[in-house]
Design an enzyme around this catalytic site. Sequence first.
Site, PDB file in Angstrom:
ATOM      1  N   TRP A 136     -23.285  13.881  12.452  1.00  0.00           N
ATOM      2  CA  TRP A 136     -22.845  13.374  13.752  1.00  0.00           C
ATOM      3  C   TRP A 136     -23.056  14.366  14.895  1.00  0.00           C
ATOM      4  O   TRP A 136     -22.988  13.990  16.058  1.00  0.00           O
ATOM      5  CB  TRP A 136     -21.341  13.054  13.688  1.00  0.00           C
ATOM      6  CG  TRP A 136     -20.552  14.161  13.053  1.00  0.00           C
ATOM      7  CD1 TRP A 136     -20.135  14.223  11.763  1.00  0.00           C
ATOM      8  CD2 TRP A 136     -20.137  15.388  13.664  1.00  0.00           C
ATOM      9  NE1 TRP A 136     -19.470  15.416  11.524  1.00  0.00           N
ATOM     10  CE2 TRP A 136     -19.458  16.143  12.668  1.00  0.00           C
ATOM     11  CE3 TRP A 136     -20.259  15.922  14.951  1.00  0.00           C
ATOM     12  CZ2 TRP A 136     -18.917  17.402  12.918  1.00  0.00           C
ATOM     13  CZ3 TRP A 136     -19.729  17.178  15.201  1.00  0.00           C
ATOM     14  CH2 TRP A 136     -19.059  17.899  14.192  1.00  0.00           C
ATOM     15  N   ASN A 137     -23.286  15.653  14.617  1.00  0.00           N
ATOM     16  CA  ASN A 137     -23.180  16.643  15.692  1.00  0.00           C
ATOM     17  C   ASN A 137     -24.298  16.533  16.734  1.00  0.00           C
ATOM     18  O   ASN A 137     -24.062  16.701  17.921  1.00  0.00           O
ATOM     19  CB  ASN A 137     -23.064  18.061  15.135  1.00  0.00           C
ATOM     20  CG  ASN A 137     -24.216  18.453  14.249  1.00  0.00           C
ATOM     21  OD1 ASN A 137     -24.873  17.610  13.639  1.00  0.00           O
ATOM     22  ND2 ASN A 137     -24.478  19.745  14.149  1.00  0.00           N
ATOM     23  N   LYS A 160     -29.116   6.690   6.822  1.00  0.00           N
ATOM     24  CA  LYS A 160     -27.678   6.624   6.554  1.00  0.00           C
ATOM     25  C   LYS A 160     -27.061   7.670   7.475  1.00  0.00           C
ATOM     26  O   LYS A 160     -27.069   8.864   7.190  1.00  0.00           O
ATOM     27  CB  LYS A 160     -27.382   6.940   5.083  1.00  0.00           C
ATOM     28  CG  LYS A 160     -25.908   6.680   4.687  1.00  0.00           C
ATOM     29  CD  LYS A 160     -24.984   7.754   5.202  1.00  0.00           C
ATOM     30  CE  LYS A 160     -23.534   7.523   4.799  1.00  0.00           C
ATOM     31  NZ  LYS A 160     -22.588   7.926   5.852  1.00  0.00           N
ATOM     32  N   ALA A 162     -23.948   9.409   9.926  1.00  0.00           N
ATOM     33  CA  ALA A 162     -22.527   9.704   9.792  1.00  0.00           C
ATOM     34  C   ALA A 162     -21.717   8.489  10.248  1.00  0.00           C
ATOM     35  O   ALA A 162     -22.095   7.793  11.206  1.00  0.00           O
ATOM     36  CB  ALA A 162     -22.167  10.928  10.619  1.00  0.00           C
ATOM     37  N   GLY A 212     -26.479  18.382   6.822  1.00  0.00           N
ATOM     38  CA  GLY A 212     -25.044  18.215   6.694  1.00  0.00           C
ATOM     39  C   GLY A 212     -24.409  19.352   5.940  1.00  0.00           C
ATOM     40  O   GLY A 212     -24.913  20.481   5.933  1.00  0.00           O
ATOM     41  N   SER A 213     -23.311  19.044   5.281  1.00  0.00           N
ATOM     42  CA  SER A 213     -22.530  20.068   4.591  1.00  0.00           C
ATOM     43  C   SER A 213     -23.172  20.472   3.279  1.00  0.00           C
ATOM     44  O   SER A 213     -23.983  19.739   2.701  1.00  0.00           O
ATOM     45  CB  SER A 213     -21.119  19.546   4.320  1.00  0.00           C
ATOM     46  OG  SER A 213     -21.153  18.508   3.348  1.00  0.00           O
ATOM     47  N   GLU A 234     -31.099  20.673   5.160  1.00  0.00           N
ATOM     48  CA  GLU A 234     -30.675  21.612   6.200  1.00  0.00           C
ATOM     49  C   GLU A 234     -29.165  21.572   6.194  1.00  0.00           C
ATOM     50  O   GLU A 234     -28.560  20.593   6.626  1.00  0.00           O
ATOM     51  CB  GLU A 234     -31.256  21.213   7.556  1.00  0.00           C
ATOM     52  CG  GLU A 234     -31.117  22.326   8.597  1.00  0.00           C
ATOM     53  CD  GLU A 234     -29.950  22.132   9.530  1.00  0.00           C
ATOM     54  OE1 GLU A 234     -28.893  22.757   9.274  1.00  0.00           O
ATOM     55  OE2 GLU A 234     -30.083  21.390  10.506  1.00  0.00           O
ATOM     56  N   LEU A 235     -28.544  22.639   5.702  1.00  0.00           N
ATOM     57  CA  LEU A 235     -27.109  22.646   5.480  1.00  0.00           C
ATOM     58  C   LEU A 235     -26.415  23.565   6.488  1.00  0.00           C
ATOM     59  O   LEU A 235     -26.833  23.643   7.625  1.00  0.00           O
ATOM     60  CB  LEU A 235     -26.829  23.046   4.028  1.00  0.00           C
ATOM     61  CG  LEU A 235     -27.620  22.229   2.985  1.00  0.00           C
ATOM     62  CD1 LEU A 235     -27.320  22.708   1.573  1.00  0.00           C
ATOM     63  CD2 LEU A 235     -27.334  20.736   3.112  1.00  0.00           C
ATOM     64  N   CYS A 268     -25.060  23.865  13.531  1.00  0.00           N
ATOM     65  CA  CYS A 268     -25.413  24.744  12.411  1.00  0.00           C
ATOM     66  C   CYS A 268     -26.097  26.008  12.900  1.00  0.00           C
ATOM     67  O   CYS A 268     -25.933  27.080  12.318  1.00  0.00           O
ATOM     68  CB  CYS A 268     -26.320  24.005  11.427  1.00  0.00           C
ATOM     69  SG  CYS A 268     -25.523  22.610  10.598  1.00  0.00           S
ATOM     70  N   GLU A 365     -18.157  28.767   7.280  1.00  0.00           N
ATOM     71  CA  GLU A 365     -18.687  28.402   8.586  1.00  0.00           C
ATOM     72  C   GLU A 365     -17.581  27.864   9.479  1.00  0.00           C
ATOM     73  O   GLU A 365     -16.848  26.947   9.096  1.00  0.00           O
ATOM     74  CB  GLU A 365     -19.781  27.341   8.434  1.00  0.00           C
ATOM     75  CG  GLU A 365     -20.392  26.895   9.749  1.00  0.00           C
ATOM     76  CD  GLU A 365     -21.473  25.851   9.578  1.00  0.00           C
ATOM     77  OE1 GLU A 365     -22.298  25.695  10.494  1.00  0.00           O
ATOM     78  OE2 GLU A 365     -21.498  25.177   8.520  1.00  0.00           O
TER      79      GLU A 365
END
Length: 461
Positions: A136-137, A160, A162, A212-213, A234-235, A268, A365
């Site tokens: 979502w960021n 898909k 957030a 995401g996470s 990409e976490l 991130c 983080e």
Amino acid sequence: MPIATVNPATGETLKTYDALGEEEIERRLAIADAAYRSHRTTTFAERALRMNRAADLLDEDQQDIARVMTTEMGKPIKQARAEAAKCAKAMRWYAEHAEGLLADEEPAERDVKDSGASWALVRYRPLGPVLAVMPWNFPMWQVVRFAAPALMAGNVGLLKHASNVPQTALYLEDLLRRAGFAEGCFQTLLIGSGAVERVLRDPRVKAATLTGSEPAGRSVAAIAGDEVKKTVLELGGSDPFIVMPSAELDRAAEVAVTARVQNNGQSCIAAKRFIVHTDVFDAFAERFAAGMAALKVGDPMEEETDIGPLSTEQGRAGLEELVEDAVGAGAQVLCGGERPDRPGWFYPPTVLAGITPRMRIHQEEAFGPVATLYRVADLDEAVAVANDTPFGLSSNVWTHNGVELDRFVQDLEAGGVYVNGMTASHPAFPFGGVKRSGYGRELSEHGIREFCNITTVWHGA
């Protein structure tokens, strides 16, 4: 988590959506499969025409979609407009460059002869439907930096998104359809996280990308690995911002503020750990804390607002826990550190000093406008502290010393080293990380080739 637009500035639920059922998911997968068989045969010129049209439409829609993004996840409206403009720029970049990036490659003539061939080449061919699990960021940019190269390569996309940005997700599907991409080339799947495995295991879905996470990345990677499907991840990130004595201190402190609080600190690639040489530590800390404290926290729809609310109540609670843990273990609060008494999920710009390894924030983080300051004695300690994290997304270095610069570029464990500036993504440069920040690359020629069948064509003598 319900699929809904909840205004983080007020906590008000504005719109809810039902998740797709099994029958509708199946229908969407069939449409994607059929669309791919047609889309893969289109020319680069045809794809570029549609992608440029999408960019033009996005420019026309910029103010409206910016308001949607701000309403859904709380970023300041001026940053939401900039995100929409950046997406249009990336669409045009890939429309212009994709054909060249994916052009056939001819091996060296001596190697062709040595292989016994009369000729040989390497061709980049699309894979098929690709599932994108997005956060979502940056609700538009994260998607477009996948969708633009994927579509230009001849793949089709299944998004898909957030669950708290459904309107932005649906807008993206509508935008690409209005631009002329055929039905099924890009679809938004309003599904919960529990339905991701069903989609990813479907044989018609050939690959996946996730931003995401770390837990989400592990889950998708495990499923894809079991199915032997390509993934790009990409976490998280805990990027260092290193300041050495030769740095332009005023400029470094000014950029440091922006680098930390961009997107309300929920990025991130935001600089999170500020590692400062002892010779300039006090001067930098004073300037940096003053800059953070001067930021205006308020209604994200107002032009003068610098910091809006965090995206969710849970996100703010998690950030508060990290700060409270650090303070309880001896960290000093140079500014901020206390939740404001107002509606919405706001948290003030905060600077913590005296960080030690026993504090959670040293390894975890901080996803919000909280910065940590570290004092280091020399270059060796700066590198050691910078690398003392499970993450390795990007890094920022402020120095005018060539020896120091060479050492940082050689030894920092990150996917990027940004010198005398802040990390930012650009279509022309590869983006991604190492360690627990993930693997694979987005953007540039590296990104568009991630979801291609890199095919050797060999012709006997």
